[in-house]
Design a protein around this motif. Structure first.
Motif, mmCIF file in Angstrom:
data_model
loop_
_atom_site.group_PDB
_atom_site.id
_atom_site.type_symbol
_atom_site.label_atom_id
_atom_site.label_comp_id
_atom_site.label_asym_id
_atom_site.label_seq_id
_atom_site.Cartn_x
_atom_site.Cartn_y
_atom_site.Cartn_z
ATOM 1 N N MET A 177 0.960 -1.155 0.065
ATOM 2 C CA MET A 177 -0.104 -0.103 0.013
ATOM 3 C C MET A 177 0.912 1.076 -0.211
ATOM 4 S SD MET A 177 -3.179 -0.796 2.453
ATOM 5 C CE MET A 177 -4.197 -2.258 2.361
ATOM 6 N N ALA A 178 1.739 1.334 0.863
ATOM 7 C CA ALA A 178 2.762 2.330 1.098
ATOM 8 C C ALA A 178 3.474 2.684 -0.326
ATOM 9 C CB ALA A 178 3.503 2.328 2.158
ATOM 10 N N GLN A 179 3.917 1.612 -1.088
ATOM 11 C CA GLN A 179 4.485 1.835 -2.466
ATOM 12 C C GLN A 179 3.901 2.479 -3.292
ATOM 13 O OE1 GLN A 179 6.494 -1.888 -3.413
ATOM 14 N NE2 GLN A 179 6.759 -1.203 -5.538
ATOM 15 N N THR A 180 2.387 2.563 -3.393
ATOM 16 C CA THR A 180 1.780 3.349 -4.243
ATOM 17 C C THR A 180 1.257 4.670 -3.851
ATOM 18 O OG1 THR A 180 -0.389 2.481 -3.243
ATOM 19 C CG2 THR A 180 0.659 0.906 -4.795
ATOM 20 N N LEU A 181 1.674 4.934 -2.753
ATOM 21 C CA LEU A 181 1.477 6.531 -2.451
ATOM 22 C C LEU A 181 2.352 7.526 -3.248
ATOM 23 C CD1 LEU A 181 2.094 6.368 1.485
ATOM 24 C CD2 LEU A 181 -0.221 6.539 0.365
#
Length: 226
Positions: free
Chosen positions: A81-85
């Motif tokens: 999830m954080a990688q898509t921020l």
């Protein structure tokens, strides 16, 4: 150091830095003890990253075990999830669900996270529904989906609430990257190691809130994020 990184290396490193800091930040929010974070990226864009998270916890009851499994699944979900921020400061800090799902399922890495999630989900479902008939495959699938959706939503809430912190820590990790000297051949690897004590001194880390999952009870504490 980031100005010296080739553009492609920098872009890949920033993605993976967000990924590892997603694991790290959500782990801290959910009460896990954390250590260091490492990141390595080569000129041909191979990468390796890691966030040290202690899984040692006293499990005194089935309810405590369920809470533990839920929290562990959330930490595993958090990296993708954080990688898509978005990397730009002006963009809304929102998780891209389709992209995060693709990352977890292996299109861009994180296969190990996904494999662990699937096994832990089965264990958690077995605890929640101990009398399940093995022949009711449709019901089992529906239960797993409902469980996954609920934990995904909770994790996404934390990631988006802590997006600025994740971005700040990812940027600090990127700024620390240096090229590794190698005997007998051209250096082609950039790496950084942030130890646990180094991270503890970061202002952003000190400001991370905690749900105190192991003392107050996860089900009660998570209400603060709704």
């Amino acid at each position: 150091m980031t100005t010296k990184l080739p553009t492609a290396v920098r872009d890949r490193a920033l993605q993976i830095a967000h990924h590892e800091m997603g694991h790290y930040v959500v782990a801290r929010v959910l009460g896990f003890e954390t250590g260091g974070v490492t990141l390595t990226v080569t000129m041909d864009l191979r990468h390796r990253g890691g966030a040290s998270i202690s899984l040692v916890r006293p499990i005194s009851s089935i309810d405590t075990l369920k809470d533990y499994l839920e929290a562990r699944i959330m930490v595993l979900m958090a990296g993708a999830m954080a990688q898509t921020l978005p990397s730009t400061s002006s963009a809304a800090k929102r998780v891209d669900k389709p992209k995060a799902t693709a990352i977890l399922k292996g299109e861009q890495g994180a296969e190990q996270d996904y494999a662990k999630i699937r096994e832990l989900q089965q264990l958690l479902r077995n605890l929640v529904y101990p009398e399940t008939d093995h022949g009711l495959s449709n019901r089992i699938s529906a239960q797993l989906k409902a469980m996954t959706d609920r934990l995904w939503s909770r994790t996404q809430k934390i990631i988006e609430d802590q997006a600025d912190t994740i971005a700040e820590l990812a940027g600090a990790l990127l700024d620390g990257m240096v090229i590794v000297e190698q005997w007998g051949r051209a250096a082609d690897t950039y790496e950084v190691v942030f130890t646990g004590p180094m991270l503890e001194r970061q202002r952003a880390v000190q400001a991370i809130p905690s749900l105190r999952v192991w003392t107050d009870g996860y089900s009660d504490a998570v209400q603060h994020w709704k």
